[in-house]
Design an enzyme around this catalytic site. Structure first.
Site, PDB file in Angstrom:
ATOM      1  N   MET A  56     -12.221   5.495   7.540  1.00 15.80           N
ATOM      2  CA  MET A  56     -12.515   6.183   6.269  1.00 15.80           C
ATOM      3  C   MET A  56     -13.607   7.224   6.497  1.00 15.80           C
ATOM      4  O   MET A  56     -14.547   7.340   5.715  1.00 15.80           O
ATOM      5  CB  MET A  56     -12.928   5.170   5.196  1.00 15.80           C
ATOM      6  CG  MET A  56     -11.826   4.188   4.867  1.00 15.80           C
ATOM      7  SD  MET A  56     -12.359   2.830   3.821  1.00 15.80           S
ATOM      8  CE  MET A  56     -13.054   1.720   5.029  1.00 15.80           C
ATOM      9  N   LYS A 106      -3.162   3.536  -3.219  1.00 12.55           N
ATOM     10  CA  LYS A 106      -3.886   4.718  -3.667  1.00 12.55           C
ATOM     11  C   LYS A 106      -3.297   5.941  -2.980  1.00 12.55           C
ATOM     12  O   LYS A 106      -3.003   5.919  -1.799  1.00 12.55           O
ATOM     13  CB  LYS A 106      -5.353   4.565  -3.289  1.00 12.55           C
ATOM     14  CG  LYS A 106      -6.201   5.687  -3.806  1.00 12.55           C
ATOM     15  CD  LYS A 106      -7.652   5.337  -3.980  1.00 12.55           C
ATOM     16  CE  LYS A 106      -8.353   4.703  -2.817  1.00 12.55           C
ATOM     17  NZ  LYS A 106      -9.801   4.637  -3.031  1.00 12.55           N
ATOM     18  N   ASP A 112       0.852  -1.184   0.000  1.00 13.72           N
ATOM     19  CA  ASP A 112       0.000   0.000   0.000  1.00 13.72           C
ATOM     20  C   ASP A 112       0.890   1.237   0.000  1.00 13.72           C
ATOM     21  O   ASP A 112       2.076   1.170   0.303  1.00 13.72           O
ATOM     22  CB  ASP A 112      -0.885   0.015   1.255  1.00 13.72           C
ATOM     23  CG  ASP A 112      -2.042  -0.970   1.148  1.00 13.72           C
ATOM     24  OD1 ASP A 112      -2.192  -1.604   0.094  1.00 13.72           O
ATOM     25  OD2 ASP A 112      -2.793  -1.088   2.138  1.00 13.72           O
TER      26      ASP A 112
HETATM   27  C1  LIG Z   1      -9.074   1.179   3.713  1.00 15.33           C
HETATM   28  S1  LIG Z   1      -9.078   1.324   5.459  1.00 15.33           S
HETATM   29  C2  LIG Z   1      -7.939   0.048   5.862  1.00 15.33           C
HETATM   30  C3  LIG Z   1      -7.876  -0.261   7.320  1.00 15.33           C
HETATM   31  C4  LIG Z   1      -6.758  -1.216   7.678  1.00 15.33           C
HETATM   32  N1  LIG Z   1      -6.921  -2.492   7.043  1.00 15.33           N
HETATM   33  C5  LIG Z   1      -6.625  -1.397   9.183  1.00 15.33           C
HETATM   34  O1  LIG Z   1      -6.869  -2.495   9.701  1.00 15.33           O
HETATM   35  O2  LIG Z   1      -6.230  -0.423   9.855  1.00 15.33           O
HETATM   36  C6  LIG Z   1      -8.137   2.804   5.688  1.00 15.33           C
HETATM   37  C7  LIG Z   1      -8.617   3.603   6.888  1.00 15.33           C
HETATM   38  O3  LIG Z   1      -7.968   3.141   8.069  1.00 15.33           O
HETATM   39  C8  LIG Z   1      -7.811   4.221   8.953  1.00 15.33           C
HETATM   40  N2  LIG Z   1      -6.376   4.374   9.262  1.00 15.33           N
HETATM   41  C9  LIG Z   1      -5.377   3.595   8.817  1.00 15.33           C
HETATM   42  N3  LIG Z   1      -4.199   3.975   9.363  1.00 15.33           N
HETATM   43  C10 LIG Z   1      -4.478   5.031  10.165  1.00 15.33           C
HETATM   44  C11 LIG Z   1      -3.692   5.853  11.012  1.00 15.33           C
HETATM   45  N4  LIG Z   1      -2.368   5.686  11.143  1.00 15.33           N
HETATM   46  N5  LIG Z   1      -4.320   6.833  11.706  1.00 15.33           N
HETATM   47  C12 LIG Z   1      -5.642   7.030  11.587  1.00 15.33           C
HETATM   48  N6  LIG Z   1      -6.436   6.262  10.810  1.00 15.33           N
HETATM   49  C13 LIG Z   1      -5.861   5.281  10.106  1.00 15.33           C
HETATM   50  C14 LIG Z   1      -8.380   5.450   8.298  1.00 15.33           C
HETATM   51  O4  LIG Z   1      -9.722   5.574   8.703  1.00 15.33           O
HETATM   52  C15 LIG Z   1      -8.281   5.072   6.839  1.00 15.33           C
HETATM   53  O5  LIG Z   1      -9.218   5.786   6.079  1.00 15.33           O
END
Ligand SMILES: C[S@@+](CC[C@H](N)C(=O)[O-])C[C@H]1O[C@@H](n2cnc3c(N)ncnc32)[C@H](O)[C@@H]1O
Length: 263
Positions: free
Chosen positions: A176, A65, A43
């Site tokens: 998200m 993305k 990613d």
């Molecule tokens: C497509 S989802 C994937 C989630 C991922 N598989 C997980 O378990 O964390 C992506 C979302 O995860 C959240 N996210 C991921 N990393 C983050 C971080 N370091 N701080 C805040 N939100 C995060 C946000 O809401 C982001 O829009």
């Protein structure tokens, strides 16, 4: 130091969680598989320290993305995974957080199964749990909450609005969420949540750039906008958010970590 305990095998695809940001939250198995891989499809928003566990000569392909921008198509990712595995490569497909949570792992695993390619799923530390934890918000703090729902702020299916079925949980964690915060708040209020319930947004959680805004459900969208909070971020709603005032350990440990409180 001992060598790797878990070794990637030729022709196998490992669907691996990279954790939420802090490279220290990578699992031992993920680190070893990276170290013994020769192809990493990853990613976009990954800490370079995580990728540095792969050998320098390993192929690295950024298939992620950028914001709402360009992304390698899912078909192309499937093709790359299949082709690299079939030519005997040891392939790590590295995804943010845990691949099983909003990570499209089902599609990739199913494609590999149909193609006759062996795969393994290696769960990771999800941002849904880790990001609130780094903001000092334990999601089921005793006396405050006994249930938690993790939901996507936008839905892949138009028939299923994102917040369907979550009204009963004490704590909500919305991933998200950042681009549609005002409309998510409206949905939660319409579903019966109080304007006064504490709410927090945490962006870039577990990294030195982590920012936390604490407000109420009624004011959180305006507060986040006023402080220029950008994705990636999570929204946490529920009485547990009150814990932040006492338990914001990471903000204290990382002096540059900006914390904004607004009620
Ligand atoms: C497509 S989802 C994937 C989630 C991922 N598989 C997980 O378990 O964390 C992506 C979302 O995860 C959240 N996210 C991921 N990393 C983050 C971080 N370091 N701080 C805040 N939100 C995060 C946000 O809401 C982001 O829009």
């Amino acid at each position: 130091m001992e060598g790797p305990r878990w070794r990637a095998e030729a022709g196998v695809v490992y669907l691996v969680g990279a954790g939420p940001g802090d490279p220290g939250l990578l699992t031992l198995k993920a680190r070893d598989l990276l170290a013994t891989s020769d192809c990493v499809l990853h990613d976009h928003l990954l800490d370079p320290a995580v990728l540095s566990f792969a050998p320098p000569e390993a192929e690295r392909l950024d298939v992620g993305k950028v914001g709402h921008g360009a992304q390698t198509s899912q078909d192309r990712i499937h093709e790359l995974l299949r082709d690299r595995a079939r030519t005997g490569r040891r392939v790590v497909r590295l995804k943010g957080g845990c691949p099983t949570l909003f990570g499209r792992v089902a599609e990739e695993a199913d494609m590999l199964r149909r193609a006759g390619v062996r795969f393994e799923i290696v769960p990771g530390v999800t941002s849904a749990l880790a990001v609130p934890a780094y903001a000092g918000i334990p999601l089921t703090a005793r006396g405050y909450a006994a249930s938690v729902a993790i939901v996507a702020g936008h839905s892949a299916s138009p028939e299923r609005p994102p917040l369907t079925g979550v009204s009963g949980a004490d704590t909500l964690v919305v991933l998200m969420a950042m681009r549609s915060l005002p409309s998510l708040v409206r949905q939660l209020l319409a579903a019966g949540r109080s304007e006064q319930v504490p709410a927090a947004v945490v962006s870039e959680g577990t990294t030195p750039r982590q920012r936390v805004v604490v407000a109420t459900l009624g004011t959180i969208a305006a507060a986040a906008a006023a402080h220029g909070i950008e994705p990636p971020g999570v929204l946490v709603v529920g009485e547990v958010v009150r814990q932040h005032a006492r338990l914001a350990w990471f903000s204290e440990a990382v002096p540059d970590n900006l914390v904004v409180q607004k009620s």
